[in-house]
Design a protein around this motif. Structure first.
Motif, PDB file in Angstrom:
ATOM      1  N   ALA A 144       0.839  -1.205   0.000  1.00  0.00           N
ATOM      2  CA  ALA A 144       0.000   0.000   0.000  1.00  0.00           C
ATOM      3  C   ALA A 144       0.870   1.250   0.000  1.00  0.00           C
ATOM      4  O   ALA A 144       1.339   1.689   1.059  1.00  0.00           O
ATOM      5  CB  ALA A 144      -0.930  -0.008   1.210  1.00  0.00           C
ATOM      6  N   PHE A 145       1.099   1.818  -1.169  1.00  0.00           N
ATOM      7  CA  PHE A 145       1.914   3.030  -1.261  1.00  0.00           C
ATOM      8  C   PHE A 145       1.350   4.184  -0.427  1.00  0.00           C
ATOM      9  O   PHE A 145       2.105   4.874   0.270  1.00  0.00           O
ATOM     10  CB  PHE A 145       2.054   3.448  -2.726  1.00  0.00           C
ATOM     11  CG  PHE A 145       2.842   4.714  -2.913  1.00  0.00           C
ATOM     12  CD1 PHE A 145       4.217   4.688  -2.980  1.00  0.00           C
ATOM     13  CD2 PHE A 145       2.200   5.946  -3.008  1.00  0.00           C
ATOM     14  CE1 PHE A 145       4.944   5.854  -3.145  1.00  0.00           C
ATOM     15  CE2 PHE A 145       2.907   7.106  -3.172  1.00  0.00           C
ATOM     16  CZ  PHE A 145       4.287   7.070  -3.241  1.00  0.00           C
ATOM     17  N   ALA A 171       6.217   2.114  -5.038  1.00  0.00           N
ATOM     18  CA  ALA A 171       5.637   2.697  -6.242  1.00  0.00           C
ATOM     19  C   ALA A 171       5.802   1.769  -7.442  1.00  0.00           C
ATOM     20  O   ALA A 171       4.864   1.543  -8.217  1.00  0.00           O
ATOM     21  CB  ALA A 171       6.286   4.053  -6.532  1.00  0.00           C
ATOM     22  N   VAL A 172       6.996   1.211  -7.605  1.00  0.00           N
ATOM     23  CA  VAL A 172       7.245   0.317  -8.734  1.00  0.00           C
ATOM     24  C   VAL A 172       6.426  -0.971  -8.573  1.00  0.00           C
ATOM     25  O   VAL A 172       5.822  -1.465  -9.542  1.00  0.00           O
ATOM     26  CB  VAL A 172       8.741  -0.006  -8.849  1.00  0.00           C
ATOM     27  CG1 VAL A 172       8.987  -1.006  -9.969  1.00  0.00           C
ATOM     28  CG2 VAL A 172       9.549   1.268  -9.095  1.00  0.00           C
ATOM     29  N   THR A 173       6.373  -1.514  -7.355  1.00  0.00           N
ATOM     30  CA  THR A 173       5.606  -2.729  -7.111  1.00  0.00           C
ATOM     31  C   THR A 173       4.128  -2.522  -7.403  1.00  0.00           C
ATOM     32  O   THR A 173       3.473  -3.362  -8.033  1.00  0.00           O
ATOM     33  CB  THR A 173       5.783  -3.204  -5.661  1.00  0.00           C
ATOM     34  OG1 THR A 173       7.160  -3.513  -5.428  1.00  0.00           O
ATOM     35  CG2 THR A 173       4.951  -4.440  -5.380  1.00  0.00           C
ATOM     36  N   ARG A 361       0.017  -3.417   3.567  1.00  0.00           N
ATOM     37  CA  ARG A 361      -0.870  -3.672   2.427  1.00  0.00           C
ATOM     38  C   ARG A 361      -2.041  -2.704   2.370  1.00  0.00           C
ATOM     39  O   ARG A 361      -2.380  -2.213   1.311  1.00  0.00           O
ATOM     40  CB  ARG A 361      -1.334  -5.129   2.463  1.00  0.00           C
ATOM     41  CG  ARG A 361      -0.222  -6.080   2.017  1.00  0.00           C
ATOM     42  CD  ARG A 361      -0.621  -7.517   2.115  1.00  0.00           C
ATOM     43  NE  ARG A 361       0.379  -8.379   1.473  1.00  0.00           N
ATOM     44  CZ  ARG A 361       1.467  -8.822   2.058  1.00  0.00           C
ATOM     45  NH1 ARG A 361       1.714  -8.494   3.323  1.00  0.00           N
ATOM     46  NH2 ARG A 361       2.320  -9.601   1.418  1.00  0.00           N
ATOM     47  N   GLY A 362      -2.725  -2.461   3.455  1.00  0.00           N
ATOM     48  CA  GLY A 362      -3.714  -1.402   3.520  1.00  0.00           C
ATOM     49  C   GLY A 362      -4.773  -1.441   2.432  1.00  0.00           C
ATOM     50  O   GLY A 362      -5.241  -2.498   2.009  1.00  0.00           O
ATOM     51  N   MET A 389      -5.838 -11.063   6.497  1.00  0.00           N
ATOM     52  CA  MET A 389      -4.401 -10.959   6.208  1.00  0.00           C
ATOM     53  C   MET A 389      -4.005  -9.511   5.939  1.00  0.00           C
ATOM     54  O   MET A 389      -2.976  -9.026   6.455  1.00  0.00           O
ATOM     55  CB  MET A 389      -4.054 -11.833   5.003  1.00  0.00           C
ATOM     56  CG  MET A 389      -2.590 -11.792   4.593  1.00  0.00           C
ATOM     57  SD  MET A 389      -2.170 -10.443   3.448  1.00  0.00           S
ATOM     58  CE  MET A 389      -2.983 -10.992   1.948  1.00  0.00           C
ATOM     59  N   ALA A 390      -4.808  -8.788   5.152  1.00  0.00           N
ATOM     60  CA  ALA A 390      -4.483  -7.398   4.830  1.00  0.00           C
ATOM     61  C   ALA A 390      -4.464  -6.531   6.081  1.00  0.00           C
ATOM     62  O   ALA A 390      -3.563  -5.709   6.282  1.00  0.00           O
ATOM     63  CB  ALA A 390      -5.493  -6.855   3.819  1.00  0.00           C
TER      64      ALA A 390
END
Length: 439
Positions: A144-145, A171-173, A361-362, A389-390
């Protein structure tokens, strides 16, 4: 819409806003993102605690589609903001450590997730097997960016090498996650694909070569008018808001018509908005949209996501599956980022801290899971397990970071972060746009 539907809709919206606000504040008081409290609000109002009967009384079946429609608009606004904050220049930043950390923290979760999905397919798999496996792997790889940017700013890591590396990796992920999610969506709806999907590439080219220059021109014209004082600030802001809202909704409609999810159109529109020369267009539109999205539409999305969670029906086998999901999710991110950072030159503690940050992750994970539920790749049970999980991995970020770096602001090798990375991190506190959505 009948008078009964109108009444229940208004009452449910009032209940959602109040519960989300109270539990979101409680989550912040515990050092957690407010999104966790808002998801818990949905779980408490849903069948897990109240049972299906009473949850159905609170949120009648004829009202839920209306709430889902509002939540969809909020999700489109959020994805637009994510695209707006996604600086593609990060691909040129970071050097060796970013390359290795991004590669390992993405590839390892994808691989472990694919293996676990294959093992779970007989019991939980829905839709085409390749689509299910790819989707599950993508869900394991997401970071979660937005909430990560806020955590980094709150921890005083904005100007450290750990902070800038984590933001760049995330960001790339996330960019790779949205691309792979689009592929999974295409595989899941393979029986319904037609010639319209072939328009996706020309559409993306059109957005970059035509829409982007037009947006830059609109931003420049607005700025010149503001400097000359030929148009009131209020009127200028309204015109920009109309332009941006109409554009992102049209873009969302286009990708939905092509057979992909509407979130990709909203994300793409935000990504093509120019970073330079369109400051009034970016800032003015977000300042107007952010309060409505943060206070009403996104809480509706969070609570609706929680309402779909039913933990009361889980059996012993489901609990074993949850344990496996948590182990794979956390191992993939923590170990992947740690190994990549160590290969890139980080010490043990900074590498472990990077893993803890990228394990966040959010809301990004919730969006991915929501798409999987809509595509029919997840059933109610697996969706509930993945939401747990998140929430768990996001809630653990703060405690893990405190444990690894007790004095976070002084930890990690210092760096003079690049302008885009520093701007993204500071956005978590200086401007409540995307980070504000996760608070």
């Amino acid at each position: 819409m009948t008078p009964s539907q109108t009444l229940y809709l208004l009452l449910d919206l009032a209940l959602i806003i109040a519960m989300a606000r109270v539990l979101g504040a409680a989550a912040r008081a515990c050092g957690q993102p407010a999104v966790i409290g808002e998801i818990v609000a949905g779980v408490l109002l849903g069948p897990t605690l109240l049972g299906a009967h009473f949850a159905g009384i609170l949120f009648p079946s004829e009202v839920r589609p209306l709430l889902s429609a509002l939540a969809g608009v909020g999700l489109a606004l959020f994805m637009f903001a994510v695209g707006l904050e996604m600086d593609l220049g990060v691909l040129r930043e970071g050097g060796r450590v970013t390359l290795w950390a991004t590669t390992f923290s993405t590839v390892l979760p994808l691989g472990l997730g694919a293996v676990l999905a294959w093992l779970l397919a007989d019991r939980y798999g829905h839709g085409p097997l390749p689509a299910f496996v790819l989707f599950f792997a993508v869900a394991m790889a997401a970071t979660a960016f937005p909430v990560l940017a806020r955590i980094i700013a709150d921890r005083g890591l904005t100007r450290t090498r750990i902070g800038t590396t984590a933001l760049t990796c995330a960001a790339v992920t996330d960019l790779l996650v949205w691309i792979l999610l689009a592929v999974a969506a295409a595989l899941a709806t393979g029986a319904d694909l037609d010639w319209r999907l072939a328009l996706l590439v020309p559409y993306a080219v059109l957005m970059i070569t035509v829409v982007r220059p037009l947006l830059r021109k609109a931003g420049e014209v607005s700025r010149r008018r503001g400097i000359r004082g030929t148009e009131s600030g209020s009127g200028k802001d309204v015109n920009l808001l109309v332009l941006v809202l109409a554009g992102l909704l049209l873009s969302s409609a286009c990708t939905e018509w092509m057979g992909l999810h509407y979130i990709f159109g909203a994300f793409l529109f935000g990504a093509v908005v120019p970073r330079e020369g369109a400051g009034p267009l970016r800032d003015g539109a977000l300042q107007r949209m952010e309060p409505l999205s943060r206070l009403l539409l996104l809480p509706v999305y969070f609570v609706m996501a929680g309402l779909k969670v039913d933990l009361s029906r889980l059996d012993f086998g489901d609990l074993g599956t949850l344990a496996a999901i948590l182990v794979v999710a956390m191992t993939g991110k923590l170990l992947g980022a740690y190994l990549g950072a160590r290969l890139g030159g980080f010490g043990r503690r900074p590498a472990a801290a990077l893993g803890a940050l990228l394990n966040t992750r959010g809301l990004t994970e919730l969006v991915v899971l929501g798409v999987g539920l809509e595509l029919g790749l997840l059933d109610g049970t697996l969706y509930s397990l993945m939401v747990v999980m998140a929430v768990t991995t996001t809630a653990l970020t703060g405690p893990l970071l405190t444990r690894i770096l007790p004095a976070a602001g002084r930890s990690g090798p210092p760096a003079a972060p690049s302008a885009p990375a520093e701007k993204r991190a500071e956005a978590g506190t200086a401007r409540e746009t995307v980070p504000a959505a996760e608070k």
